[in-house]
Design a protein around this motif. Structure first.
Motif, short mmCIF file in Angstrom:
data_model
loop_
_atom_site.label_atom_id
_atom_site.label_comp_id
_atom_site.label_asym_id
_atom_site.label_seq_id
_atom_site.Cartn_x
_atom_site.Cartn_y
_atom_site.Cartn_z
N ASP A 264 0.81 -1.22 0.00
CA ASP A 264 0.00 0.00 0.00
C ASP A 264 0.84 1.27 0.00
N GLN A 265 2.06 1.18 0.49
CA GLN A 265 2.94 2.35 0.50
C GLN A 265 3.69 2.53 -0.82
N GLY A 266 3.51 1.58 -1.75
CA GLY A 266 4.18 1.67 -3.04
C GLY A 266 5.58 1.10 -3.03
N PHE A 267 5.84 0.12 -2.18
CA PHE A 267 7.15 -0.51 -2.12
C PHE A 267 7.04 -1.94 -2.61
N GLY A 268 7.92 -2.33 -3.51
CA GLY A 268 7.89 -3.67 -4.07
C GLY A 268 8.58 -3.70 -5.41
N ARG A 269 8.13 -4.59 -6.30
CA ARG A 269 8.78 -4.76 -7.59
C ARG A 269 7.75 -4.70 -8.72
N ALA B 9 11.80 -2.75 -12.10
CA ALA B 9 11.78 -1.64 -11.14
C ALA B 9 11.64 -2.17 -9.72
N PHE B 10 12.41 -1.59 -8.82
CA PHE B 10 12.30 -1.89 -7.40
C PHE B 10 12.09 -0.58 -6.65
N SER B 11 11.01 -0.50 -5.88
CA SER B 11 10.70 0.67 -5.07
C SER B 11 10.83 0.30 -3.60
N ASN B 12 11.50 1.14 -2.85
CA ASN B 12 11.72 0.80 -1.43
C ASN B 12 11.61 2.04 -0.56
N ALA B 13 11.42 1.81 0.75
CA ALA B 13 11.33 2.92 1.70
C ALA B 13 12.70 3.57 1.85
N LEU B 14 12.69 4.89 1.96
CA LEU B 14 13.94 5.64 2.10
C LEU B 14 13.73 6.78 3.08
N ASN B 15 14.60 6.88 4.06
CA ASN B 15 14.53 8.00 4.99
C ASN B 15 14.88 9.29 4.27
N ASP B 16 14.19 10.37 4.64
CA ASP B 16 14.46 11.65 4.00
C ASP B 16 15.92 12.05 4.13
N ALA B 17 16.56 11.70 5.23
CA ALA B 17 17.95 12.08 5.46
C ALA B 17 18.89 11.38 4.48
N GLU C 61 24.24 6.41 -1.57
CA GLU C 61 24.24 4.96 -1.40
C GLU C 61 22.84 4.37 -1.26
N ALA C 62 21.80 5.21 -1.35
CA ALA C 62 20.43 4.71 -1.25
C ALA C 62 19.52 5.63 -2.05
N TRP C 63 18.45 5.01 -2.64
CA TRP C 63 17.54 5.75 -3.51
C TRP C 63 16.13 5.23 -3.30
N ASP C 64 15.15 6.00 -3.73
CA ASP C 64 13.77 5.57 -3.63
C ASP C 64 13.46 4.40 -4.55
N ALA C 65 14.09 4.37 -5.71
CA ALA C 65 13.81 3.30 -6.68
C ALA C 65 15.06 3.02 -7.50
N SER C 66 15.17 1.80 -7.97
CA SER C 66 16.28 1.41 -8.84
C SER C 66 15.72 0.59 -10.00
#
Length: 560
Positions: free
Chosen positions: A59-64, A80-88, A97-102
């Motif tokens: 539901d949060q839009g995280f997955g493949r 496409a892979f979407s994952n949770a990412l801290n704003d910081a 080293e981290a992104w919202d999607a790859s």
């Protein structure tokens, strides 16, 4: 830059001394020859249909997710892979080293094992391990403010605010799009002969266009999870106006210098196209109406282009005034496009390049085939038997501009290019205030040519170049460039790239315009944000809307 004469029946291109200056390169606009445009035309010509073949998002839009299409007899898939990412942790830096999607553009249809392998590696990007099945890899970050606004509005059964959509322009922006063998993915020669992917950066542009499609699906998915039955899909006109953002920094700037043969092909194709349309003796009523319609679109686009950067803002203010004061063009006269372009010569360089791009737009049947010559796939060759006399002749034909710089002045060689050992990124240093000049990258073309000219004075005309280079190996790089430029007048940026006044942003804008970028938003002299595929047809609109999306303008606000 004088008016062009066609009395001899041959096309006369603008002089490289005019075209290849930083100020003009840094005023470039996208044209119908830009790589994003030609890629979309390939999709249209091949009747491409995009199929969403996997969608496992929470539901949060995280997955493949995966999207598959057939192009030129081959099947490709965006993974496409979407994952949770801290704003910081959200950063546009290439060293993040981290992104919202790859993402990966995959050669064929991936199996579950491919997805499992890539789900482990793609989020790591440079630190991952890849195969020849991956043609392109990329990553992106959300525009959190706009993504949240669009999802919230749709969840409430409303459309998002168009002014906000236009001011940002994208739901996600890429921070890198890697191809050509980076990190173990496929080298370009694996697919460069395939229909649809043979042009420069065609695979990268296809990847970005598919990423845009994914972002539209993702925001609608999140909206449905938030709003349930109350949620509505995104209006197609607003969706079309949402492109993909990109943050591009100093790392891209040296590309134009490292690839002289390729850059010549790009600029030569564009300049040939401009010369071709200038040679058109008369226009039909339909062509006249089309040009006037496009001129109004260009004026509107420029009126909606606002950036914080003071230098670009001043240039845009001038451009808006010039377009507002522009007399209505009489396109019924002989050689109307020659006259229109000649009018622009009394205006700013930004205006000159906009008008040149405008004049190409209605004449695809005449110029689109020029894109077939914009790639460079041949191996580089060097003739060590060339004589000193022959080398001097090429220098006289293509490098006289180097003589105009007094490199004895500190300001003329104040900057130096190097690669940061810690960050592995190109950097600019101050020769007189920083260490590292001993690790300088060979982008000081004017200085190298001057050094070569000085050395050649000690050799007889019939001396083979091999003998010169055996005694002066420091000239090997520039000797190769000089030979490459022998029949490539647009191969060199004809400015001093180590001068204290040099602005890398000019190199960035030139390359990005060839990609098809709009809404250049400089954040300094060293990096910019842009938007790709704004206004481009959606996946389901290729056959209905076609290729008419040059300089898109803000859609009307959909009634609530």
């Amino acid at each position: 830059m004088s008016s062009i004469s066609f009395s001899d029946g041959r096309l006369q291109l603008r002089s490289p001394d005019t075209v290849m200056r930083l100020e003009r390169l840094g005023s470039a606009f996208p044209t119908r020859l830009s790589f994003g445009r030609s890629m979309v035309r390939n999709l249209i010509a091949d009747g491409v249909e995009v199929r969403r073949t996997r969608w496992t998002m929470n539901d949060q839009g995280f997955g493949r997710a995966t999207y598959t299409l057939d192009l030129g007899g081959h099947t490709y898939s965006l993974i496409a892979f979407s994952n949770a990412l801290n704003d910081a942790d959200r950063s546009d830096r290439v060293i993040a080293e981290a992104w919202d999607a790859s993402f990966a553009l995959f050669d064929g249809i991936p199996e579950d094992s491919d997805l499992d392998r890539l789900e482990t590696n793609l989020p790591k990007q440079e630190a991952g391990r890849y195969s020849e099945k991956e043609l392109v890899i990329s990553r992106s970050n959300k525009s959190v403010r706009l993504f949240s606004h669009v999802a919230s509005a749709l969840a409430q059964g409303k459309q998002p605010d168009v002014d906000m959509v236009d001011s940002i322009g994208y739901l996600m922006r890429t921070t890198a799009v890697y191809g050509n063998g980076k990190f173990g993915i496929a080298d370009r020669f694996v697919f460069s002969g395939r229909p649809g992917l043979s042009g420069p950066f065609a695979a990268e542009m296809l990847t970005v266009w598919l990423i845009r499609h994914f972002t539209h699906d993702l925001v609608e998915h999140v909206a449905r999870a938030l709003g349930g039955e109350r949620a509505v899909p995104l209006d197609s006109a607003i969706k079309r106006h949402l492109g993909i953002g990109n943050s591009t920094g100093l790392g891209m700037a040296p590309f134009l210098i490292h690839h002289p043969e390729l850059i010549h092909n790009w600029l030569s194709a564009r300049e040939t196209a401009i010369a071709k349309v200038r040679a058109i003796e008369s226009l039909s009523d339909t062509q006249q109406s089309r040009l006037l319609e496009l001129l109004e679109r260009a004026k509107t686009h420029v009126s909606q282009w606002f950036v914080p950067d003071e230098i670009q803002t001043a240039r845009l203010d001038v451009l808006r005034d010039e377009l507002a004061d522009m007399p209505a063009p009489d396109l019924s006269v002989d050689y109307p496009l020659q006259r229109l372009i000649d009018w622009s010569l009394s205006q700013s360089v930004e205006c000159q390049e906009l008008i040149a791009a405008l004049c190409l737009e209605p004449f695809g049947e005449m110029i689109d085939a020029l894109t077939e010559a914009m790639a460079f796939n041949a191996p580089k060759a060097f003739d060590a038997s060339q004589t000193v006399s022959q080398t001097r002749t090429i220098i006289g034909q293509h490098y006289q501009w180097c003589e105009t710089f007094d490199l004895e002045q500190h300001e003329s060689q104040q900057k130096f290019w190097y690669v940061s050992e810690a960050k592995l990124e190109p950097r600019l240093g101050d020769r007189y205030a920083e260490d590292g000049a001993d690790k300088e990258q060979p982008l000081d073309i004017a200085r190298q040519v001057q050094g070569m000219v000085s050395t050649l004075t000690d050799y007889a005309d019939d001396t083979p170049l091999a003998d010169v280079l055996a005694q002066h190996p420091e000239h090997r790089n520039i000797a190769k460039r000089i030979q490459a430029a022998a029949d490539r007048p647009f191969a060199e940026v004809r400015d001093n790239l180590i001068d204290q006044s040099m602005r890398p942003i000019d190199l960035l804008r030139c390359k990005l315009a060839f990609f098809g970028a709009v809404k250049f938003d400089p954040k300094s002299d060293l990096w910019t944000r842009i938007t790709l595929f704004q206004g481009a047809p959606l996946a389901g609109e290729l056959q209905t809307l076609g290729d008419d999306w040059w300089l898109a303008t803000k859609p009307a606000q959909t009634p609530l």
